[in-house]
Write a protein that holds these residues in place. Structure first.
Motif, PDB file in Angstrom:
ATOM      1  N   VAL A 180       0.869  -3.605   3.931  1.00  0.00           N
ATOM      2  CA  VAL A 180       1.360  -3.254   2.531  1.00  0.00           C
ATOM      3  C   VAL A 180       2.896  -3.888   1.822  1.00  0.00           C
ATOM      4  O   VAL A 180       2.705  -4.707   0.796  1.00  0.00           O
ATOM      5  N   LEU A 181       3.194  -3.838   3.276  1.00  0.00           N
ATOM      6  CA  LEU A 181       5.152  -4.477   2.676  1.00  0.00           C
ATOM      7  C   LEU A 181       4.745  -5.512   2.445  1.00  0.00           C
ATOM      8  O   LEU A 181       5.714  -6.635   1.619  1.00  0.00           O
ATOM      9  N   GLU A 182       3.561  -6.692   2.621  1.00  0.00           N
ATOM     10  CA  GLU A 182       3.329  -7.786   3.161  1.00  0.00           C
ATOM     11  C   GLU A 182       3.581  -8.024   1.261  1.00  0.00           C
ATOM     12  O   GLU A 182       3.659  -8.899   0.901  1.00  0.00           O
ATOM     13  N   VAL A 183       2.093  -7.594   0.721  1.00  0.00           N
ATOM     14  CA  VAL A 183       2.191  -7.975  -0.801  1.00  0.00           C
ATOM     15  C   VAL A 183       3.100  -7.869  -1.475  1.00  0.00           C
ATOM     16  O   VAL A 183       3.565  -7.952  -1.943  1.00  0.00           O
ATOM     17  N   MET A 184       3.974  -6.608  -1.296  1.00  0.00           N
ATOM     18  CA  MET A 184       5.076  -5.803  -1.910  1.00  0.00           C
ATOM     19  C   MET A 184       5.653  -6.607  -1.473  1.00  0.00           C
ATOM     20  O   MET A 184       6.659  -7.383  -2.580  1.00  0.00           O
ATOM     21  N   LEU A 185       6.260  -7.973  -0.611  1.00  0.00           N
ATOM     22  CA  LEU A 185       6.751  -8.803  -0.079  1.00  0.00           C
ATOM     23  C   LEU A 185       6.458  -9.984  -0.988  1.00  0.00           C
ATOM     24  O   LEU A 185       7.505 -10.834  -1.389  1.00  0.00           O
ATOM     25  N   ASP A 186       5.213 -10.318  -1.293  1.00  0.00           N
ATOM     26  CA  ASP A 186       5.351 -11.372  -2.162  1.00  0.00           C
ATOM     27  C   ASP A 186       5.492 -11.083  -3.581  1.00  0.00           C
ATOM     28  O   ASP A 186       5.565 -11.990  -4.424  1.00  0.00           O
ATOM     29  N   LEU A 187       5.181  -9.448  -3.907  1.00  0.00           N
ATOM     30  CA  LEU A 187       5.689  -9.546  -5.561  1.00  0.00           C
ATOM     31  C   LEU A 187       7.237 -10.234  -6.059  1.00  0.00           C
ATOM     32  O   LEU A 187       7.336 -10.195  -6.592  1.00  0.00           O
ATOM     33  N   ALA A 188       8.089  -9.575  -4.658  1.00  0.00           N
ATOM     34  CA  ALA A 188       9.615  -9.695  -4.335  1.00  0.00           C
ATOM     35  C   ALA A 188       9.105 -11.183  -5.142  1.00  0.00           C
ATOM     36  O   ALA A 188      10.262 -11.982  -5.833  1.00  0.00           O
ATOM     37  N   ARG A 189       9.115 -11.738  -3.909  1.00  0.00           N
ATOM     38  CA  ARG A 189       9.211 -13.462  -4.369  1.00  0.00           C
ATOM     39  C   ARG A 189       8.439 -13.906  -5.240  1.00  0.00           C
ATOM     40  O   ARG A 189       9.314 -15.011  -5.645  1.00  0.00           O
TER      41      ARG A 189
END
Length: 247
Positions: A180-189
């Motif tokens: 889940v954090l990886e998906v959120m990291l993608d959104l941030a990027r």
């Protein structure tokens, strides 16, 4: 909206639940593209703060403005709030609908998209959160991490300008937190404006432009990550970090 204005402006926010004051004189500004992590002990007002942003909770004093529009019960405010998406701790998916139908529901009912448009957009979002193969399944057939990624995709289906995350990983088994954090990291990027209530301090260090610490309904600290972690101003912040970072 002028370029130098905040996308979201919270000023003097107060909220009571009966005699209990949950928020006291909170001030926060969030600009386009900023990633804000909100942390603090249980009961400090973190979730109440972001729930007041999208009016799940109605504040009692102060103001919340999104794109310059006061978020009250007026028609312009209702329209403005469509630009705010939210992901909850408990996924809040409709259990009787498939994953695909969960994503298509709001775009067809609220935005007036055709089923074909909504379906194409939903499939693209499921691809974006890396679970396209789960489209025909029901939420109960998915892991917690997969359900939370569906919830993120469902919020994104409304094309929000601001995403609110209310402890999105706290209900997950530890091995599911990373996905889940990886998906959120993608959104941030990709430049999504985000306010994230979380205890995931590694995420805060990696992603946040600012870290906000709350205690007893007040914003005690609002600093860039380097200063927040290495030179916290408040003794209460230092005590919190000492406890959470030692685990």
């Amino acid at each position: 909206m002028p370029a130098n204005d905040a996308l979201l402006s919270i000023h003097g926010l107060n909220k009571w639940f009966g005699p209990f004051q949950a928020l006291t004189d909170c001030h926060l500004q969030v600009h386009q593209g900023e990633r804000i992590v909100v942390c603090g002990p249980s009961g400090s007002g973190k979730s109440t703060l972001i729930r007041c942003v999208n009016r799940i909770e109605r504040h009692d004093a102060g103001s919340v403005r999104f794109r310059g529009v006061e978020l009250d019960d007026s028609r312009p405010a209702v329209q403005a709030r469509k630009g705010i998406g939210m992901v909850f701790q408990q996924f809040n998916l409709f259990p009787h609908l498939t994953v695909l139908d969960n994503l298509m529901l709001a775009p067809t009912l609220v935005q007036g998209k055709s089923p074909a448009q909504a379906r194409a957009a939903a499939l693209a979002l499921l691809e974006r959160v890396r679970i396209a193969e789960q489209a025909p399944k029901y939420p109960g057939q998915l892991s917690g991490g997969q359900q939370q990624r569906v919830a993120i995709a469902r919020a994104l289906a409304m094309s929000p300008e601001l995403m609110l995350f209310d402890e999105p990983t706290s209900a997950l088994d530890p091995e599911m937190v990373g996905e889940v954090l990886e998906v959120m990291l993608d959104l941030a990027r990709q430049g999504m404006t985000m306010i994230v209530v979380t205890h995931e301090m590694g995420f805060a260090r990696q992603v946040a432009d600012r870290v906000v610490f709350m205690e007893a309904g007040r914003i005690v600290e609002d600093q860039p990550p380097a200063l927040f972690f290495d030179q916290p101003r408040s003794e209460r912040t230092r005590a919190f970090l000492g406890k959470i970072l030692s685990h």
